[in-house]
Design a protein around this motif. Structure first.
Motif, PDB file in Angstrom:
ATOM      1  N   SER A 225     -48.713 -78.096  63.085  1.00 58.68           N
ATOM      2  CA  SER A 225     -49.058 -76.872  62.323  1.00 58.68           C
ATOM      3  C   SER A 225     -50.238 -77.206  61.353  1.00 58.68           C
ATOM      4  N   SER A 226     -50.895 -76.168  61.141  1.00 58.70           N
ATOM      5  CA  SER A 226     -51.980 -76.511  60.199  1.00 58.70           C
ATOM      6  C   SER A 226     -51.783 -76.084  58.634  1.00 58.70           C
ATOM      7  N   ARG A 227     -50.571 -76.160  58.275  1.00 59.33           N
ATOM      8  CA  ARG A 227     -49.973 -75.593  57.100  1.00 59.33           C
ATOM      9  C   ARG A 227     -50.050 -77.047  56.250  1.00 59.33           C
ATOM     10  N   PRO A 228     -50.932 -76.694  55.144  1.00 62.42           N
ATOM     11  CA  PRO A 228     -51.377 -78.008  54.339  1.00 62.42           C
ATOM     12  C   PRO A 228     -50.145 -78.558  53.523  1.00 62.42           C
ATOM     13  N   LEU A 229     -50.117 -79.952  53.663  1.00 63.56           N
ATOM     14  CA  LEU A 229     -48.991 -80.596  52.901  1.00 63.56           C
ATOM     15  C   LEU A 229     -49.663 -81.545  51.879  1.00 63.56           C
ATOM     16  N   THR A 230     -48.862 -81.790  50.744  1.00 65.25           N
ATOM     17  CA  THR A 230     -49.529 -82.755  49.888  1.00 65.25           C
ATOM     18  C   THR A 230     -48.610 -83.885  49.533  1.00 65.25           C
TER      19      THR A 230
ATOM     20  N   THR B 240     -39.365 -81.294  51.038  1.00 67.38           N
ATOM     21  CA  THR B 240     -40.409 -80.842  51.729  1.00 67.38           C
ATOM     22  C   THR B 240     -40.055 -80.124  53.073  1.00 67.38           C
TER      23      THR B 240
ATOM     24  N   THR C 240     -54.032 -84.046  50.153  1.00 63.41           N
ATOM     25  CA  THR C 240     -53.738 -82.722  50.907  1.00 63.41           C
ATOM     26  C   THR C 240     -54.384 -82.577  52.224  1.00 63.41           C
ATOM     27  N   ARG C 241     -53.541 -82.441  53.173  1.00 60.73           N
ATOM     28  CA  ARG C 241     -54.027 -82.242  54.656  1.00 60.73           C
ATOM     29  C   ARG C 241     -53.035 -81.312  55.264  1.00 60.73           C
ATOM     30  N   PRO C 242     -53.630 -80.978  56.587  1.00 62.66           N
ATOM     31  CA  PRO C 242     -52.713 -80.135  57.405  1.00 62.66           C
ATOM     32  C   PRO C 242     -51.302 -81.054  57.755  1.00 62.66           C
ATOM     33  N   ALA C 243     -50.335 -80.468  58.258  1.00 60.20           N
ATOM     34  CA  ALA C 243     -49.505 -81.305  58.665  1.00 60.20           C
ATOM     35  C   ALA C 243     -49.382 -81.851  59.831  1.00 60.20           C
TER      36      ALA C 243
ATOM     37  N   TRP D 115     -52.229 -83.360  60.398  1.00 58.79           N
ATOM     38  CA  TRP D 115     -53.081 -84.503  60.086  1.00 58.79           C
ATOM     39  C   TRP D 115     -52.172 -85.659  59.967  1.00 58.79           C
TER      40      TRP D 115
END
Length: 409
Positions: free
Chosen positions: A281-286, A323, A270-273, A275
């Motif tokens: 975006s800083s929205r977290p994605l898994t 997603t 799980t990291r920001p998009a 990354w």
């Protein structure tokens, strides 16, 4: 002067003794020549019985997985791609090129007895060298993202992954035998408990003796799934004729709840998009770890020993379908490599197959052939000695002449 009566009573004593001897013949004594025939018949029958018993009784014990099983295989993969765990602490994900070594040791442990054997297999994948920015570096060298304040969990450890598998097998068919204290458990993390696999099916580390060139099942320890193991022809490895088998492990989401994989094995990130590189975006994605692989095995059919193998592994992180903001087909490689047994391992495993097959060849074929030949010869000789009439005419004439010539006049 003697009377006639006294003269008649005193006849020659020798005549009376001779008469008694003729009426009571001496008992017959067996000579060595008399015993030779029956003895040879007994020996011949015994040797023929041994000929029948060896392949069925003694050799059957050689056609089982040895309780002394202990072998190590080494497979290498050049130009592989792995995920750099140190990039978890940087601004973006990073993959690097690597030369990898896959080492596996399989050893027999308890519980084991005349019917079953428990094998413990430890498998590790180690990085020997990394290629970062067109430079070859040692896996243990510092690089961006290394946390020097937490040496207990170094991201620059050379170990890419490692698992320990323990399974009880039937010694004859090499299939899991889990009833009555049998075991099947896999440990993916030294800090976590092993995962039980009560419904395990198929072969993994070896096949049974006298393997037929037919399809069977293969168990993959990474995904804990059973897939078909398809016969794919035959070939030769180090001068030994072997059968080829192939197994395809389909794409498997290792983070799915049904797998029951223990926590702490990097099955999801799980990291920001930003990354992941799918936007700023800083929205977290898994993203979940997916695994698929193929196995090409070269198996010595007489002993079931895997003398050569090519293992192709494709592990990637992917987002769940649907997603938002994620482009189709996005993948972050975790491990992409093709491992092949090195030459030393091929030599070592073919030698192991030859060692396992030697007692079967000696006691199941060569010795029975020898005992059968000797048994037939002994029987024939014994029968001829008992009944010389069975000899060919020219031998009978010669033997009769020798007998007559040998009588005293």
């Amino acid at each position: 002067m003697s009377s006639p009566s006294s003269s008649s009573r005193s006849g020659p004593p020798s005549a009376g003794l001779s008469s008694d001897t003729e009426t009571r013949p001496e008992p017959h004594r067996w000579s060595a020549a008399d015993l030779a025939g029956p003895t040879l018949i007994f020996v011949g029958a015994f040797l023929l019985a041994v000929t029948i018993a060896l392949p069925t009784l003694l050799v059957g014990g050689f056609r089982t997985i040895p309780l002394s099983t202990d072998f190590t295989t080494v497979a290498t993969a050049d130009d592989a791609t792995i995920f750099d765990r140190c990039s978890l602490e940087t601004r973006s994900a990073r993959t690097v090129g690597a030369d990898l070594v896959r080492q596996q040791r399989v050893v027999a442990v308890q519980p084991s007895d005349e019917h079953r054997v428990t094998l413990q297999a430890g498998t590790s994948v180690q990085a020997q060298a990394l290629r970062i920015d067109d430079r070859e570096v040692d896996p243990g060298d510092p690089r961006p993202g290394v946390d020097t304040d937490d040496p207990a969990q170094p991201c620059n450890d050379a170990t890419v992954n490692a698992i320990k598998d323990r399974v009880t097998l039937d010694r004859k068919n090499a299939l899991p035998r889990l009833a009555a204290r049998g075991a099947s458990e896999i440990q993916y993390d030294s800090g976590q408990a092993a995962v039980l696999v009560p419904d395990r099916r198929g072969v993994t580390y070896l096949l049974p003796f006298d393997t037929e060139p037919a399809d069977r099942e293969f168990f993959d320890a990474v995904t804990r799934t059973t897939v078909p193991l398809v016969h794919d022809g035959d070939t030769e490895v180090h001068g030994r004729d072997v059968d080829r088998f192939r197994a395809e492990v389909p794409d498997t989401d290792l983070a799915r709840a049904a797998l029951g994989r223990p926590v702490g094995t990097n099955v999801s990130i799980t990291r920001p998009a930003s990354w992941f590189g799918v936007g700023d975006s800083s929205r977290p994605l898994t993203a979940n770890l997916h695994h698929r692989s193929s196995w090409d095995l070269a198996v010595d059919p007489r002993t079931g020993t895997i003398v050569d193998a090519t293992i192709t592994v494709d592990e990637v992180y992917r987002f769940p379908d649907g997603t938002p903001g994620v482009p189709d087909g996005f993948e972050l490689p975790q491990l992409r490599a093709t491992f092949t047994y090195d030459d030393d391992t091929q030599t070592r495993m073919t030698d192991l197959a030859a060692d396992l097959a030697s007692p079967i060849l000696i006691w199941g074929r060569l010795v029975p052939i020898g005992t059968a030949v000797l048994g037939v010869v002994a029987l024939a000789a014994g029968l001829i000695l008992i009944n010389p009439a069975w000899l060919p005419a020219r031998f009978r004439r010669r033997r009769g002449a020798e007998t007559v010539g040998g009588q005293p006049e």
